[in-house]
Motif scaffolding. Structure first.
Motif, PDB file in Angstrom:
ATOM      1  N   ALA A 161       0.817  -1.224   0.000  1.00 59.03           N
ATOM      2  CA  ALA A 161       0.000   0.000   0.000  1.00 59.03           C
ATOM      3  C   ALA A 161       0.849   1.273   0.000  1.00 59.03           C
ATOM      4  O   ALA A 161       0.403   2.324   0.444  1.00 59.03           O
ATOM      5  N   VAL A 184      -0.783   4.198  -1.830  1.00 54.27           N
ATOM      6  CA  VAL A 184      -1.926   4.737  -1.065  1.00 54.27           C
ATOM      7  C   VAL A 184      -1.420   5.657   0.044  1.00 54.27           C
ATOM      8  O   VAL A 184      -1.883   6.780   0.228  1.00 54.27           O
ATOM      9  N   HIS A 185      -0.439   5.162   0.779  1.00 57.78           N
ATOM     10  CA  HIS A 185       0.051   5.932   1.926  1.00 57.78           C
ATOM     11  C   HIS A 185       0.834   7.166   1.489  1.00 57.78           C
ATOM     12  O   HIS A 185       0.802   8.196   2.164  1.00 57.78           O
ATOM     13  N   ALA A 190      -1.703   9.918   0.962  1.00 62.43           N
ATOM     14  CA  ALA A 190      -2.190  10.503   2.213  1.00 62.43           C
ATOM     15  C   ALA A 190      -1.103  11.345   2.872  1.00 62.43           C
ATOM     16  O   ALA A 190      -1.363  12.442   3.383  1.00 62.43           O
ATOM     17  N   ARG A 225      -0.500  14.727   1.010  1.00 59.67           N
ATOM     18  CA  ARG A 225      -1.588  15.668   1.267  1.00 59.67           C
ATOM     19  C   ARG A 225      -1.372  16.362   2.610  1.00 59.67           C
ATOM     20  O   ARG A 225      -1.469  17.576   2.734  1.00 59.67           O
ATOM     21  N   LEU A 248      -8.740  12.971  -2.114  1.00 63.26           N
ATOM     22  CA  LEU A 248      -8.713  11.889  -1.133  1.00 63.26           C
ATOM     23  C   LEU A 248      -9.101  10.585  -1.821  1.00 63.26           C
ATOM     24  O   LEU A 248      -9.727  10.597  -2.886  1.00 63.26           O
ATOM     25  N   VAL A 283      -9.941   3.306   0.810  1.00 68.73           N
ATOM     26  CA  VAL A 283      -9.388   1.977   0.543  1.00 68.73           C
ATOM     27  C   VAL A 283     -10.281   0.910   1.153  1.00 68.73           C
ATOM     28  O   VAL A 283     -10.932   1.134   2.172  1.00 68.73           O
ATOM     29  N   LEU A 306     -10.702   5.712   4.994  1.00 66.28           N
ATOM     30  CA  LEU A 306      -9.980   6.770   4.287  1.00 66.28           C
ATOM     31  C   LEU A 306      -8.510   6.347   4.188  1.00 66.28           C
ATOM     32  O   LEU A 306      -7.972   5.740   5.123  1.00 66.28           O
ATOM     33  N   ASP A 307      -7.856   6.687   3.072  1.00 62.54           N
ATOM     34  CA  ASP A 307      -6.446   6.280   2.909  1.00 62.54           C
ATOM     35  C   ASP A 307      -5.588   6.713   4.100  1.00 62.54           C
ATOM     36  O   ASP A 307      -4.785   5.943   4.642  1.00 62.54           O
ATOM     37  N   HIS A 355      -6.101   4.582   7.210  1.00 64.25           N
ATOM     38  CA  HIS A 355      -5.389   3.307   7.153  1.00 64.25           C
ATOM     39  C   HIS A 355      -3.954   3.483   7.649  1.00 64.25           C
ATOM     40  O   HIS A 355      -3.462   2.709   8.470  1.00 64.25           O
ATOM     41  N   VAL A 361      -4.599  -3.989   1.122  1.00 69.07           N
ATOM     42  CA  VAL A 361      -5.536  -3.120   0.404  1.00 69.07           C
ATOM     43  C   VAL A 361      -5.921  -3.815  -0.898  1.00 69.07           C
ATOM     44  O   VAL A 361      -5.054  -4.142  -1.703  1.00 69.07           O
ATOM     45  N   GLN A 418      -9.085   0.697  -4.217  1.00 72.04           N
ATOM     46  CA  GLN A 418      -8.952   2.119  -3.892  1.00 72.04           C
ATOM     47  C   GLN A 418      -9.979   2.867  -4.736  1.00 72.04           C
ATOM     48  O   GLN A 418     -10.051   2.663  -5.954  1.00 72.04           O
TER      49      GLN A 418
END
Ligand SMILES: [Fe+2]
Ligand SMILES: [Fe+2]
Lengths: 398, 280
Positions: free
Chosen positions: A42, A45-46, A49, A52, B89, B92, B174-175, B178, B194, B197
């Motif tokens: 992931a 994905v991380h 985040a 951001r 945003l 996942v 929410l990503d 996680h 995951v 997404q």
């Protein structure tokens, strides 16, 4: 365009990868791109985040690359903006005259982010607080801490006549009461002193700890052979309260350290010399070593203060006179304490012994007066004025 | 002309600190500004469209309803500004590592944990997404802070715990949640995977309706957009509110949620509340 690349290996953002990202992004300019490789689950994905939240932008890798990265981080400028207006809280070895409130709890010399609380440390003037000897005194104090359980021969056998033992109990009761006041006075100022004057805070903190140990050992000596403590007189407590109530740092330090603890050093020396037993001798000696340091700091910072502002002597003079007036109609020293000192120094009840003991207490009072005059002169008082002011000091010694 | 009055939902006591600080900032710069607090987003949106307040600091779901409600009244709502941190945003779908599921469709017939009934990121968007992937699932919902539109992370945390405990087959998060749950240890490293997404989509915005005095609204936007992270007075407030800069509002980031609200029958096209089990 060549992109910088960072390989995180198997490290994920849940286990510290942000350190590597920060380190690599730091020297880049806002808008620069960093291609990130990695195998952590992931990770993409991380990264999204994390970017951001950190004010960076995340882009997908350009299509058609032979070995595409997981993602591309476009550096933002959030961190730069945070530290743009930061300033140093002075320098580690340089004590400034008036540290600003916004330095607050920051270590002296730290890079301080602008904004944040502006705590009210109302004791923030170098002239008022500082003594050049403070760092050395603190180091000395820290090195000389002793363990009450080990430093005193509590179990050493001794024989003392009952009435002399009772006199020791009375004196110890009195000493404990005085130590409580000596603890509270610096403790109350500690939280008001600007942390920029770190060594002063440290020194006073150790002083408070010293007094805590003194309270312990005097109480323990009192109860060594007796179940009950001696008396606490109204006049003695009134005298101590006049100390505790003083909210002005210079005046409190003057009354407590220069006059009170100074006199106590003589009293403790007296007790050590005439102690009827080894435990009393040792507790008096140990407390005396600490008290000498307390007196040294009081005299040193007030001498520097008086040098910077000669008018402070007028306030010190007024403080002695005010306390004298306030205590004029109280007994001052507990009569039983005085008599106990005589008996303790006499060692027995024969008229000859009592005469000797009485003479020794008189000499003690003369020594105390000499010491006070000497210290007052160090603060710049002329000899005749020092003599007059010393005579106004409380009969309670502290 | 009266002040510009903004509504905010007090999902946390810090809301008072933030908007009291911003209020002082606006007033010092000549903008008559005040704010009122709501306990939930539905009343805030209704008051916005009714003109009781001129701006609403809205969740994405509140934006969806405000847009529909305004439109039903012949008005136009628009996102004036938004936080930089509210753009793009993703949600996942997470399973335990030992799960047989490889993609969202594999969850067909399984039990899935979500956040509160009104959480865009942890309930509405993922449930609509799963339906779209053709997975019919049993929903185990963790209703914490209903009416706050998922501002409360606790519902998501409960969903993650249920996943870790083996009580459900998947959890929707929410990503960023996680990552948070991994860092804080709610989820063990390597214990989850995951498998889907959804997104990107946008989160909160400052909603205004065209009945609000234009001069005030323009000045409001100008002051918000002008807030600099390098300003030591503003930075603590910006940190508290979780942004680095205010950006111009955009409507493009809400399509996923608009579709989810329709598909799940949460709101009607005119902003009616349709979800039967939703009691803010
Ligand atoms: Fe002491
Ligand atoms: Fe002392």
């Amino acid at each position: 365009m060549t992109e910088r690349r960072l390989d995180l290996g198997g490290l994920g953002l849940d286990r510290g990868a942000h350190l590597l990202l920060r380190r690599t992004l730091e020297p880049l300019a806002p808008g620069d791109r960093l291609a990130v490789d990695g195998r952590a689950p992931a990770l993409a994905v991380h990264l999204g985040a994390w970017c951001r939240a950190e004010g960076h932008r995340l882009e997908s890798p350009a299509p058609g690359l032979a070995e595409p990265p997981v993602a591309v981080v476009v550096r933002g400028d959030r961190d730069d903006e945070r530290w743009m207006t930061a300033t140093r809280a002075g320098a580690p070895g340089d004590v400034v005259r008036r540290p600003p409130p916004e330095w607050g709890l920051a270590a002296r010399g730290a890079l301080v982010e602008a904004g944040g609380p502006e705590p009210m440390f109302d004791l923030d003037d170098r002239d008022l607080l500082w003594a050049d000897v403070a760092p050395r005194l603190y180091a000395h104090a820290a090195a000389r801490q002793w363990d009450p359980a080990m430093a005193i021969p509590w179990n050493e056998p001794f024989q003392v006549p009952d009435e002399v033992e009772a006199a020791v109990v009375q004196v110890m009761t009195y000493l404990t009461e005085n130590e409580q006041a000596a603890l509270i006075v610096p403790a109350r100022f500690l939280g008001r002193i600007h942390p920029h004057f770190r060594e002063v805070v440290q020194l006073l903190a150790v002083q408070v700890a010293d007094e805590a140990r003194h309270m312990e050992i005097f109480t323990r000596r009192a109860l060594l052979r007796h179940d009950e403590l001696g008396t606490s007189s109204a006049g003695g407590r009134a005298s101590l309260f006049a100390l505790v109530e003083e909210t002005d740092f210079a005046l409190a330090s003057f009354l407590l350290s220069v006059l009170g603890e100074g006199s106590f050093v003589d009293l403790l020396a007296f007790l050590e010399r005439h102690a009827p037993d080894p435990v009393t001798r040792r507790v008096a000696w140990l407390a005396m070593q600490d008290e000498r340091r307390h007196v040294l700091f009081g005299v040193a910072h007030l001498a520097q203060h008086a040098k910077a502002d000669p008018k402070v002597r007028d306030r010190l003079r007024a403080a002695i006179e005010r306390r004298y007036d306030a205590l004029r109609d109280t007994a001052g020293l507990n009569a039983e304490v005085f008599d106990s000192l005589v008996l303790l120094a006499a060692g027995g009840w024969s008229p000859e012994q009592i005469e000797t003991g009485y003479a020794r207490v008189q000499r003690l009072e003369a020594d105390m007066d000499q010491g006070r005059r000497r210290r007052l002169e160090r603060l710049g008082f002329p000899a005749d004025e020092a003599e007059a002011l010393s005579a106004l000091h409380t009969r309670n010694f502290m | 002309m009266g002040p510009l009055v903004m509504g905010a939902v007090c999902y946390d006591p810090k809301v008072v600190t933030i908007w009291t600080g911003f209020r002082r900032w606006f007033v010092e710069r000549g903008l008559p500004f005040d704010f009122v607090l709501y306990s939930n987003y539905e009343r805030q949106v209704e008051d916005l469209v009714a003109g009781h307040i001129q701006a609403a600091w809205n969740s994405p779901l509140a934006w969806v309803r405000a847009r529909r409600l305004a439109s039903a009244h012949g008005l136009t709502a628009r996102p004036l500004v938004m936080r930089d941190t509210d753009r793009d945003l993703t949600t996942v779908i997470v399973v335990r590592t030992d799960s047989a599921a490889e993609k969202p469709a594999d969850l067909d017939g399984r039990t899935v944990a979500t956040g509160a009934v009104d959480s865009p990121q942890a309930t509405l968007i993922p449930l609509a997404g799963l339906a779209e992937f053709g997975a019919e699932v049993t929903v185990r919902r963790y209703d914490v802070g209903v009416g706050l539109h998922g501002d409360h992370i606790s519902g998501e945390r409960d969903a993650a715990r249920a996943l870790a405990a083996g009580e459900v087959d998947a959890a929707c998060l929410l990503d960023a949640s996680h990552l948070t749950f991994l860092r804080e240890g709610t989820l063990r490293a390597g214990a989850t995977r995951v498998i889907g997404q959804i997104g990107p989509y946008d989160h909160c915005n400052m909603t205004v309706v065209d009945t609000a005095p234009a001069a005030l609204v323009d000045r409001f936007a100008e002051l918000l957009l002008g807030m600099s992270y390098s300003d030591a007075r503003l930075r603590p407030l910006l940190d508290l509110e979780g942004l680095h800069s205010w950006e111009a509002g955009r409507v493009t980031g809400y399509e996923v949620l608009e579709a989810a609200a329709d598909r799940l029958g949460f709101y009607g096209p005119e902003g009616q509340i349709l979800a039967a089990d939703y009691r803010p």
